[in-house]
Design a protein around this motif. Structure first.
Motif, mmCIF file in Angstrom:
data_model
loop_
_atom_site.group_PDB
_atom_site.id
_atom_site.type_symbol
_atom_site.label_atom_id
_atom_site.label_comp_id
_atom_site.label_asym_id
_atom_site.label_seq_id
_atom_site.Cartn_x
_atom_site.Cartn_y
_atom_site.Cartn_z
ATOM 1 N N PHE A 135 0.803 -1.215 0.000
ATOM 2 C CA PHE A 135 0.000 0.000 0.000
ATOM 3 C C PHE A 135 0.840 1.273 0.000
ATOM 4 C CE2 PHE A 135 -3.226 -3.058 1.093
ATOM 5 C CZ PHE A 135 -4.280 -2.601 0.313
ATOM 6 N N SER A 136 2.069 1.184 0.486
ATOM 7 C CA SER A 136 2.944 2.354 0.391
ATOM 8 C C SER A 136 3.270 2.656 -1.069
ATOM 9 C CB SER A 136 4.234 2.131 1.191
ATOM 10 O OG SER A 136 5.035 1.117 0.601
ATOM 11 N N TYR A 137 3.388 1.608 -1.893
ATOM 12 C CA TYR A 137 3.650 1.814 -3.318
ATOM 13 C C TYR A 137 2.397 2.261 -4.059
ATOM 14 C CZ TYR A 137 8.429 -0.011 -3.422
ATOM 15 O OH TYR A 137 9.782 -0.171 -3.254
ATOM 16 N N ILE A 138 1.247 1.675 -3.705
ATOM 17 C CA ILE A 138 0.011 2.033 -4.405
ATOM 18 C C ILE A 138 -0.430 3.446 -4.069
ATOM 19 C CG2 ILE A 138 -2.464 1.566 -4.609
ATOM 20 C CD1 ILE A 138 -1.867 -1.379 -4.281
ATOM 21 N N PHE A 139 -0.529 3.762 -2.788
ATOM 22 C CA PHE A 139 -1.134 5.030 -2.393
ATOM 23 C C PHE A 139 -0.107 6.141 -2.141
ATOM 24 C CE2 PHE A 139 -4.537 1.983 -1.434
ATOM 25 C CZ PHE A 139 -5.562 2.585 -2.141
ATOM 26 N N ILE A 140 0.924 5.879 -1.346
ATOM 27 C CA ILE A 140 1.874 6.963 -1.037
ATOM 28 C C ILE A 140 2.699 7.339 -2.264
ATOM 29 C CG2 ILE A 140 3.813 7.689 0.397
ATOM 30 C CD1 ILE A 140 2.769 5.856 2.586
ATOM 31 N N LEU A 141 3.319 6.333 -2.908
ATOM 32 C CA LEU A 141 4.082 6.627 -4.116
ATOM 33 C C LEU A 141 3.156 7.104 -5.230
ATOM 34 C CD1 LEU A 141 6.836 6.675 -5.488
ATOM 35 C CD2 LEU A 141 6.490 4.285 -6.141
ATOM 36 N N GLY A 142 1.955 6.545 -5.280
ATOM 37 C CA GLY A 142 0.976 6.977 -6.284
ATOM 38 C C GLY A 142 0.589 8.434 -6.107
ATOM 39 N N ILE A 143 0.313 8.834 -4.870
ATOM 40 C CA ILE A 143 -0.049 10.223 -4.579
ATOM 41 C C ILE A 143 1.093 11.165 -4.967
ATOM 42 C CG2 ILE A 143 -0.411 11.875 -2.683
ATOM 43 C CD1 ILE A 143 -2.140 9.746 -1.334
ATOM 44 N N PRO B 260 8.180 8.995 -14.689
ATOM 45 C CA PRO B 260 7.282 8.851 -13.526
ATOM 46 C C PRO B 260 6.071 7.957 -13.753
ATOM 47 C CG PRO B 260 7.967 11.131 -13.793
ATOM 48 C CD PRO B 260 8.451 10.401 -15.015
ATOM 49 N N GLY B 261 5.629 7.825 -15.016
ATOM 50 C CA GLY B 261 4.484 6.961 -15.272
ATOM 51 C C GLY B 261 4.699 5.532 -14.828
ATOM 52 N N ASN B 262 5.957 5.085 -14.792
ATOM 53 C CA ASN B 262 6.276 3.736 -14.336
ATOM 54 C C ASN B 262 5.918 3.532 -12.872
ATOM 55 O OD1 ASN B 262 8.059 1.966 -16.388
ATOM 56 N ND2 ASN B 262 8.467 4.126 -16.756
ATOM 57 N N ASN B 263 5.958 4.604 -12.094
ATOM 58 C CA ASN B 263 5.642 4.504 -10.666
ATOM 59 C C ASN B 263 4.200 4.082 -10.416
ATOM 60 O OD1 ASN B 263 8.190 5.527 -10.395
ATOM 61 N ND2 ASN B 263 7.555 7.546 -9.706
ATOM 62 N N LEU B 264 3.330 4.363 -11.398
ATOM 63 C CA LEU B 264 1.914 4.071 -11.239
ATOM 64 C C LEU B 264 1.567 2.652 -11.662
ATOM 65 C CD1 LEU B 264 0.526 7.474 -12.567
ATOM 66 C CD2 LEU B 264 0.835 6.766 -10.191
ATOM 67 N N MET B 265 2.592 1.853 -11.998
ATOM 68 C CA MET B 265 2.395 0.450 -12.354
ATOM 69 C C MET B 265 3.077 -0.413 -11.297
ATOM 70 S SD MET B 265 2.748 0.451 -16.510
ATOM 71 C CE MET B 265 4.018 1.710 -16.701
ATOM 72 N N LEU B 266 2.284 -1.045 -10.468
ATOM 73 C CA LEU B 266 2.811 -1.813 -9.345
ATOM 74 C C LEU B 266 3.743 -2.931 -9.805
ATOM 75 C CD1 LEU B 266 2.484 -1.817 -6.245
ATOM 76 C CD2 LEU B 266 0.711 -3.558 -6.524
ATOM 77 N N CYS B 267 3.488 -3.484 -10.992
ATOM 78 C CA CYS B 267 4.292 -4.608 -11.479
ATOM 79 C C CYS B 267 5.724 -4.199 -11.811
ATOM 80 C CB CYS B 267 3.640 -5.234 -12.715
ATOM 81 S SG CYS B 267 3.568 -4.130 -14.135
ATOM 82 N N ARG B 268 6.004 -2.903 -11.871
ATOM 83 C CA ARG B 268 7.352 -2.442 -12.191
ATOM 84 C C ARG B 268 8.116 -1.969 -10.956
ATOM 85 N NH1 ARG B 268 6.989 0.312 -18.208
ATOM 86 N NH2 ARG B 268 5.696 -1.329 -19.126
ATOM 87 N N THR B 269 7.536 -2.191 -9.803
ATOM 88 C CA THR B 269 8.186 -1.811 -8.544
ATOM 89 C C THR B 269 8.808 -3.041 -7.896
ATOM 90 O OG1 THR B 269 6.264 -2.198 -7.138
ATOM 91 C CG2 THR B 269 6.389 -0.065 -8.252
ATOM 92 N N GLY C 137 13.239 -3.754 -9.433
ATOM 93 C CA GLY C 137 12.220 -2.789 -9.818
ATOM 94 C C GLY C 137 12.388 -1.433 -9.151
ATOM 95 N N ILE C 138 11.426 -0.588 -9.384
ATOM 96 C CA ILE C 138 11.432 0.771 -8.854
ATOM 97 C C ILE C 138 11.418 0.728 -7.329
ATOM 98 C CG2 ILE C 138 9.986 2.836 -8.615
ATOM 99 C CD1 ILE C 138 9.201 2.373 -11.578
ATOM 100 N N GLU C 139 12.333 1.483 -6.739
ATOM 101 C CA GLU C 139 12.490 1.495 -5.283
ATOM 102 C C GLU C 139 11.819 2.733 -4.693
ATOM 103 O OE1 GLU C 139 13.780 1.880 -1.375
ATOM 104 O OE2 GLU C 139 14.617 3.227 -2.890
ATOM 105 N N PHE C 140 11.089 2.527 -3.606
ATOM 106 C CA PHE C 140 10.235 3.562 -3.017
ATOM 107 C C PHE C 140 10.995 4.856 -2.727
ATOM 108 C CE2 PHE C 140 8.213 5.690 0.568
ATOM 109 C CZ PHE C 140 6.898 5.752 0.160
ATOM 110 N N TRP C 141 12.045 4.784 -1.917
ATOM 111 C CA TRP C 141 12.712 6.007 -1.469
ATOM 112 C C TRP C 141 13.477 6.702 -2.585
ATOM 113 C CZ3 TRP C 141 10.862 8.298 2.428
ATOM 114 C CH2 TRP C 141 10.304 7.569 3.486
ATOM 115 N N HIS C 142 14.016 5.935 -3.510
ATOM 116 C CA HIS C 142 14.681 6.539 -4.668
ATOM 117 C C HIS C 142 13.705 7.416 -5.433
ATOM 118 C CE1 HIS C 142 15.701 6.630 -8.989
ATOM 119 N NE2 HIS C 142 16.950 6.760 -8.567
ATOM 120 N N GLU C 143 12.493 6.894 -5.637
ATOM 121 C CA GLU C 143 11.491 7.645 -6.398
ATOM 122 C C GLU C 143 10.954 8.839 -5.619
ATOM 123 O OE1 GLU C 143 10.568 7.259 -9.702
ATOM 124 O OE2 GLU C 143 12.384 6.067 -9.533
ATOM 125 N N ILE C 144 10.819 8.700 -4.311
ATOM 126 C CA ILE C 144 10.340 9.823 -3.496
ATOM 127 C C ILE C 144 11.301 11.011 -3.614
ATOM 128 C CG2 ILE C 144 9.960 10.625 -1.131
ATOM 129 C CD1 ILE C 144 7.660 8.966 -2.159
#
Length: 267
Positions: A170-178, A220-229, A236-243
């Motif tokens: 959910f941190s990837y779906i909602f926090i990274l998504g937001i 950034p569009g890649n962040n909105l695809m959970l399968c690429r994290t 895959g895409i790492e949470f803190w790197h993207e933040i």
């Protein structure tokens, strides 16, 4: 500072009120998207949670490699097109209307601009809350109240999760998504101010299309695809790197927008 808070409160009131329909649409839209996903998942497992619906909705498109059969990620395109459209043209419209009054009154274009930037954050949070409510409302109606990801559905559905902790999902779906949508819509607002709403939205959609075709931690569009994290990919895409990356993008777009607003003729 007092003038800034006045502008911000004005934007929260006016911007949210003018955009109020979009939050209702988000609830209804994700209620029915959740219903559609549920009908797909019920053949894979007798137990389905709201978390399973959210994972399927935000799964996205598998990394596209040369020779692969390209499949259009319908959920990804529908959801991302919607959240981009949700920003509307409130900032541009206000700049040509009441914005003139505020800029003349406070003798500071930056105050007006920074208020709009914070309004974008407020709007995006409300939008994702509306998305969450839509999924939750459907879950409550059919009696699936759990937010625990089922281990059976990803495996039987052909997509294997590397990370299965619910809070990480959910941190990837909602926090990274937001955070991603805040940045993408901030860039869209800047392009609206520089050109027009249509051009800005085309640029926004262009990023999403390229993100489907190209796997990159800097699209950034890649962040909105959970399968690429990292939820689904070891590399895959790492949470803190993207933040951190998103914060830099947001700051650059805010400063560029401020510079353009200061240089433009409001009258």
């Amino acid at each position: 500072m007092r003038n800034f808070w006045k502008c911000l409160l004005y934007d929260i009131n006016q911007g949210t009120r003018k955009q109020s329909r979009i939050y209702v649409i988000a609830v209804v839209m994700f209620f029915f998207l959740g219903m559609n996903v549920y009908s797909e998942l019920k053949f894979l497992s007798p137990e389905i949670s709201m978390a399973d619906i959210a994972v399927k909705l935000f799964y996205g498109a598998d990394i596209f490699r040369e020779g692969d059969l390209f499949q259009i990620p319908y959920y990804y395109m529908i959801i991302t097109a919607f959240v981009g459209m949700s920003i509307g043209n409130y900032v541009l419209t206000d700049y040509k209307e009441m914005g003139v009054v505020h800029i003349v009154k406070y003798q500071n274009k930056s105050v007006w601009w920074y208020g709009k930037c914070l309004w974008n954050i407020w709007h995006t949070i409300l939008l994702f809350v509306s998305i969450f409510i839509g999924i939750m409302l459907f879950g409550c109606i059919i009696g699936i109240l759990s937010w625990k990801v089922s281990p059976l559905i990803p495996e039987s559905g052909g997509y294997f999760m590397v990370v299965k902790e619910d809070w990480k999902v959910f941190s990837y779906i909602f926090i990274l998504g937001i955070c991603t949508v805040i940045v993408l819509n901030q860039i869209q607002i800047v392009f609206q101010m520089m050109f027009d709403s249509i051009t800005a939205y085309i640029v926004y959609l262009g990023n999403l299309v390229f993100s489907v075709l190209i796997y990159s931690k800097y699209l950034p569009g890649n962040n909105l695809m959970l399968c690429r994290t990292k939820i689904f990919q070891e590399e895959g895409i790492e949470f803190w790197h993207e933040i951190v990356y998103l914060f830099i993008l947001w700051l650059i777009s805010v400063l560029i927008g401020c510079y353009f607003v200061k240089k433009s003729d409001v009258l």
